[in-house]
Write a protein that holds these residues in place. Structure first.
Motif, PDB file in Angstrom:
ATOM      1  N   SER A  76       0.836  -1.190   0.000  1.00 39.90           N
ATOM      2  CA  SER A  76       0.000   0.000   0.000  1.00 39.90           C
ATOM      3  C   SER A  76       0.879   1.250   0.000  1.00 39.90           C
ATOM      4  CB  SER A  76      -0.908   0.009   1.231  1.00 39.90           C
ATOM      5  OG  SER A  76      -0.150   0.214   2.411  1.00 39.90           O
ATOM      6  N   ARG A  77       0.267   2.357  -0.300  1.00 35.63           N
ATOM      7  CA  ARG A  77       0.996   3.627  -0.291  1.00 35.63           C
ATOM      8  C   ARG A  77       1.534   3.943   1.101  1.00 35.63           C
ATOM      9  NH1 ARG A  77      -0.637   9.530  -0.428  1.00 35.63           N
ATOM     10  NH2 ARG A  77       0.682  10.560  -1.982  1.00 35.63           N
ATOM     11  N   ASP A  78       0.694   3.671   2.103  1.00 31.57           N
ATOM     12  CA  ASP A  78       1.090   3.925   3.480  1.00 31.57           C
ATOM     13  C   ASP A  78       2.319   3.094   3.854  1.00 31.57           C
ATOM     14  OD1 ASP A  78       0.331   5.092   6.199  1.00 31.57           O
ATOM     15  OD2 ASP A  78       0.361   2.954   6.647  1.00 31.57           O
ATOM     16  N   ALA A  79       2.321   1.820   3.474  1.00 30.80           N
ATOM     17  CA  ALA A  79       3.449   0.951   3.798  1.00 30.80           C
ATOM     18  C   ALA A  79       4.714   1.402   3.070  1.00 30.80           C
ATOM     19  CB  ALA A  79       3.115  -0.497   3.433  1.00 30.80           C
ATOM     20  N   TYR A  80       4.559   1.864   1.850  1.00 28.41           N
ATOM     21  CA  TYR A  80       5.711   2.341   1.090  1.00 28.41           C
ATOM     22  C   TYR A  80       6.332   3.559   1.774  1.00 28.41           C
ATOM     23  CZ  TYR A  80       8.459   4.114  -2.842  1.00 28.41           C
ATOM     24  OH  TYR A  80       9.480   4.580  -3.630  1.00 28.41           O
ATOM     25  N   ILE A  81       5.483   4.488   2.207  1.00 33.77           N
ATOM     26  CA  ILE A  81       5.984   5.678   2.895  1.00 33.77           C
ATOM     27  C   ILE A  81       6.704   5.270   4.173  1.00 33.77           C
ATOM     28  CG2 ILE A  81       5.267   7.771   4.129  1.00 33.77           C
ATOM     29  CD1 ILE A  81       2.948   7.940   2.057  1.00 33.77           C
ATOM     30  N   ARG A  82       6.130   4.331   4.909  1.00 35.79           N
ATOM     31  CA  ARG A  82       6.740   3.877   6.155  1.00 35.79           C
ATOM     32  C   ARG A  82       8.072   3.179   5.916  1.00 35.79           C
ATOM     33  NH1 ARG A  82       3.412   3.925  10.650  1.00 35.79           N
ATOM     34  NH2 ARG A  82       1.290   4.635  10.215  1.00 35.79           N
ATOM     35  N   SER A  83       8.231   2.552   4.769  1.00 37.00           N
ATOM     36  CA  SER A  83       9.504   1.880   4.475  1.00 37.00           C
ATOM     37  C   SER A  83      10.616   2.886   4.171  1.00 37.00           C
ATOM     38  CB  SER A  83       9.336   0.917   3.294  1.00 37.00           C
ATOM     39  OG  SER A  83       9.209   1.612   2.054  1.00 37.00           O
ATOM     40  N   LEU A  84      10.242   4.033   3.604  1.00 39.73           N
ATOM     41  CA  LEU A  84      11.234   5.046   3.259  1.00 39.73           C
ATOM     42  C   LEU A  84      11.558   5.984   4.410  1.00 39.73           C
ATOM     43  CD1 LEU A  84      10.157   6.210  -0.330  1.00 39.73           C
ATOM     44  CD2 LEU A  84      11.982   4.606   0.274  1.00 39.73           C
ATOM     45  N   ALA A  85      10.567   6.249   5.266  1.00 40.66           N
ATOM     46  CA  ALA A  85      10.701   7.304   6.262  1.00 40.66           C
ATOM     47  C   ALA A  85      11.900   7.138   7.201  1.00 40.66           C
ATOM     48  CB  ALA A  85       9.407   7.435   7.058  1.00 40.66           C
ATOM     49  N   PRO A  86      12.152   5.963   7.781  1.00 44.08           N
ATOM     50  CA  PRO A  86      13.314   5.856   8.675  1.00 44.08           C
ATOM     51  C   PRO A  86      14.639   6.096   7.947  1.00 44.08           C
ATOM     52  CG  PRO A  86      11.797   4.022   9.007  1.00 44.08           C
ATOM     53  CD  PRO A  86      11.366   4.720   7.749  1.00 44.08           C
ATOM     54  N   LEU A  87      14.733   5.645   6.716  1.00 42.98           N
ATOM     55  CA  LEU A  87      15.941   5.884   5.927  1.00 42.98           C
ATOM     56  C   LEU A  87      16.081   7.364   5.631  1.00 42.98           C
ATOM     57  CD1 LEU A  87      15.508   2.980   3.334  1.00 42.98           C
ATOM     58  CD2 LEU A  87      16.761   2.923   5.502  1.00 42.98           C
ATOM     59  N   ALA A  88      14.959   7.992   5.308  1.00 42.28           N
ATOM     60  CA  ALA A  88      14.974   9.423   5.006  1.00 42.28           C
ATOM     61  C   ALA A  88      15.429  10.229   6.215  1.00 42.28           C
ATOM     62  CB  ALA A  88      13.590   9.874   4.557  1.00 42.28           C
ATOM     63  N   ALA A  89      14.960   9.843   7.403  1.00 45.72           N
ATOM     64  CA  ALA A  89      15.357  10.551   8.613  1.00 45.72           C
ATOM     65  C   ALA A  89      16.855  10.421   8.854  1.00 45.72           C
ATOM     66  CB  ALA A  89      14.577  10.017   9.808  1.00 45.72           C
ATOM     67  N   LYS A  90      17.394   9.248   8.590  1.00 47.00           N
ATOM     68  CA  LYS A  90      18.830   9.015   8.778  1.00 47.00           C
ATOM     69  C   LYS A  90      19.654   9.910   7.860  1.00 47.00           C
ATOM     70  CE  LYS A  90      22.232   5.253   8.627  1.00 47.00           C
ATOM     71  NZ  LYS A  90      22.404   3.788   8.353  1.00 47.00           N
ATOM     72  N   VAL A  91      19.267   9.977   6.589  1.00 49.87           N
ATOM     73  CA  VAL A  91      20.021  10.791   5.634  1.00 49.87           C
ATOM     74  C   VAL A  91      19.738  12.279   5.864  1.00 49.87           C
ATOM     75  CG1 VAL A  91      20.527  11.165   3.193  1.00 49.87           C
ATOM     76  CG2 VAL A  91      19.989   8.870   4.005  1.00 49.87           C
ATOM     77  N   ALA A  92      18.542  12.603   6.344  1.00 46.58           N
ATOM     78  CA  ALA A  92      18.231  13.987   6.685  1.00 46.58           C
ATOM     79  C   ALA A  92      19.168  14.504   7.762  1.00 46.58           C
ATOM     80  CB  ALA A  92      16.780  14.104   7.145  1.00 46.58           C
ATOM     81  N   ALA A  93      19.477  13.650   8.724  1.00 47.62           N
ATOM     82  CA  ALA A  93      20.375  14.053   9.801  1.00 47.62           C
ATOM     83  C   ALA A  93      21.786  14.316   9.295  1.00 47.62           C
ATOM     84  CB  ALA A  93      20.391  12.977  10.885  1.00 47.62           C
ATOM     85  N   GLU A  94      22.133  13.715   8.179  1.00 47.96           N
ATOM     86  CA  GLU A  94      23.468  13.905   7.607  1.00 47.96           C
ATOM     87  C   GLU A  94      23.541  15.107   6.683  1.00 47.96           C
ATOM     88  OE1 GLU A  94      24.256  10.317   5.510  1.00 47.96           O
ATOM     89  OE2 GLU A  94      24.108   9.024   7.281  1.00 47.96           O
ATOM     90  N   THR A  95      22.415  15.446   6.063  1.00 49.48           N
ATOM     91  CA  THR A  95      22.444  16.426   4.976  1.00 49.48           C
ATOM     92  C   THR A  95      21.661  17.702   5.242  1.00 49.48           C
ATOM     93  OG1 THR A  95      20.491  15.499   3.882  1.00 49.48           O
ATOM     94  CG2 THR A  95      22.638  14.533   3.308  1.00 49.48           C
ATOM     95  N   GLY A  96      20.731  17.674   6.165  1.00 52.34           N
ATOM     96  CA  GLY A  96      19.903  18.844   6.416  1.00 52.34           C
ATOM     97  C   GLY A  96      18.701  18.975   5.510  1.00 52.34           C
ATOM     98  N   ILE A  97      18.530  18.050   4.574  1.00 56.06           N
ATOM     99  CA  ILE A  97      17.342  18.040   3.718  1.00 56.06           C
ATOM    100  C   ILE A  97      16.221  17.338   4.477  1.00 56.06           C
ATOM    101  CG2 ILE A  97      16.364  17.213   1.538  1.00 56.06           C
ATOM    102  CD1 ILE A  97      19.208  17.324   0.379  1.00 56.06           C
ATOM    103  N   HIS A  98      15.034  17.918   4.488  1.00 54.74           N
ATOM    104  CA  HIS A  98      13.926  17.368   5.254  1.00 54.74           C
ATOM    105  C   HIS A  98      13.658  15.901   4.896  1.00 54.74           C
ATOM    106  CE1 HIS A  98      13.192  21.639   5.860  1.00 54.74           C
ATOM    107  NE2 HIS A  98      12.320  21.352   6.801  1.00 54.74           N
ATOM    108  N   ALA A  99      13.372  15.099   5.918  1.00 53.86           N
ATOM    109  CA  ALA A  99      13.012  13.699   5.694  1.00 53.86           C
ATOM    110  C   ALA A  99      11.764  13.597   4.826  1.00 53.86           C
ATOM    111  CB  ALA A  99      12.783  13.000   7.034  1.00 53.86           C
TER     112      ALA A  99
END
Length: 208
Positions: A1-24
């Motif tokens: 589902s769309r919701d599950a896809y977003i949830r699969s990306l979000a933790p990775l996005a937060a990790k890279v956001a912390a490195e780059t300053g680009i919003h998760a």
């Protein structure tokens, strides 16, 4: 589902956001615009960066008209690699430094996306608005699962961004919340995320 896809990306996005300053939320929203959620992105080409890896149908806006074409996109081993590849692509291409400076100086995600669009990241002139809308939609999920704080980015990320992007054009400021995309408090007022009625359009892609 769309919701599950977003949830699969979000933790990775937060990790890279912390490195780059680009919003998760931005890291999570762009793939929804570029490739959608219904099928896996070949070669994890989540950000539509041209390069060697996989040839896919796409379209560009030329003289205000949609032109269908085939293009080769950079492939990545994992979605997390694709996120880092996106950030590195921006860092290594001077044409996008203005947008990065805007992000560093203001923390405004909408202004950042518009800066990328204006610099030619996508030929679709409304690309930044489409991604911004999606970022506002995914914000409640991203924040609810703890992938990002109320400002859409992990604590201490601005210092990491200064290191990653070489300091930008000025002192880093605190990131603004996703309400910068419009409205008041996105996390409280965004509508529920529903599956799209129609399949996503073919991605808009940046130039080589």
């Amino acid at each position: 589902s769309r919701d599950a896809y977003i949830r699969s990306l979000a933790p990775l996005a937060a990790k890279v956001a912390a490195e780059t300053g680009i919003h998760a939320e931005v890291f999570t929203a762009i793939p929804l615009n570029e490739v959608g959620w219904q099928r896996p992105a070949p070669g994890n080409m989540l950000y539509g960066i041209k390069g060697t890896g996989t040839t896919q149908p796409t379209w560009e806006q030329v003289n205000g008209q949609r032109v269908n074409q085939q293009a080769s996109f950079q492939a990545y081993a994992t979605p997390e690699d694709a996120m880092r590849g996106f950030a590195s692509f921006l860092r290594d291409n001077p044409r996008y430094h203005g947008a990065l400076d805007t992000l560093a100086q203001t923390g405004n995600p909408a202004a950042f996306l518009k800066g990328l669009n204006d610099a030619g990241y996508a030929t679709d002139t409304s690309w930044w608005q489409k991604v911004g809308r999606l970022a506002g939609e995914v914000a409640p999920i991203v924040q609810a699962i703890g992938a990002a704080g109320p400002l859409g980015i992990a604590a201490g990320a601005t210092a990491a961004a200064a290191r990653f992007f070489g300091g930008g054009g000025g002192q880093q400021t605190q990131q603004r919340p996703l309400s910068a995309f419009g409205g008041s408090t996105v996390a409280n007022t965004a509508p529920p995320i529903e599956p799209p009625i129609a399949p996503p359009v073919q991605p808009q892609q940046p130039p080589d």
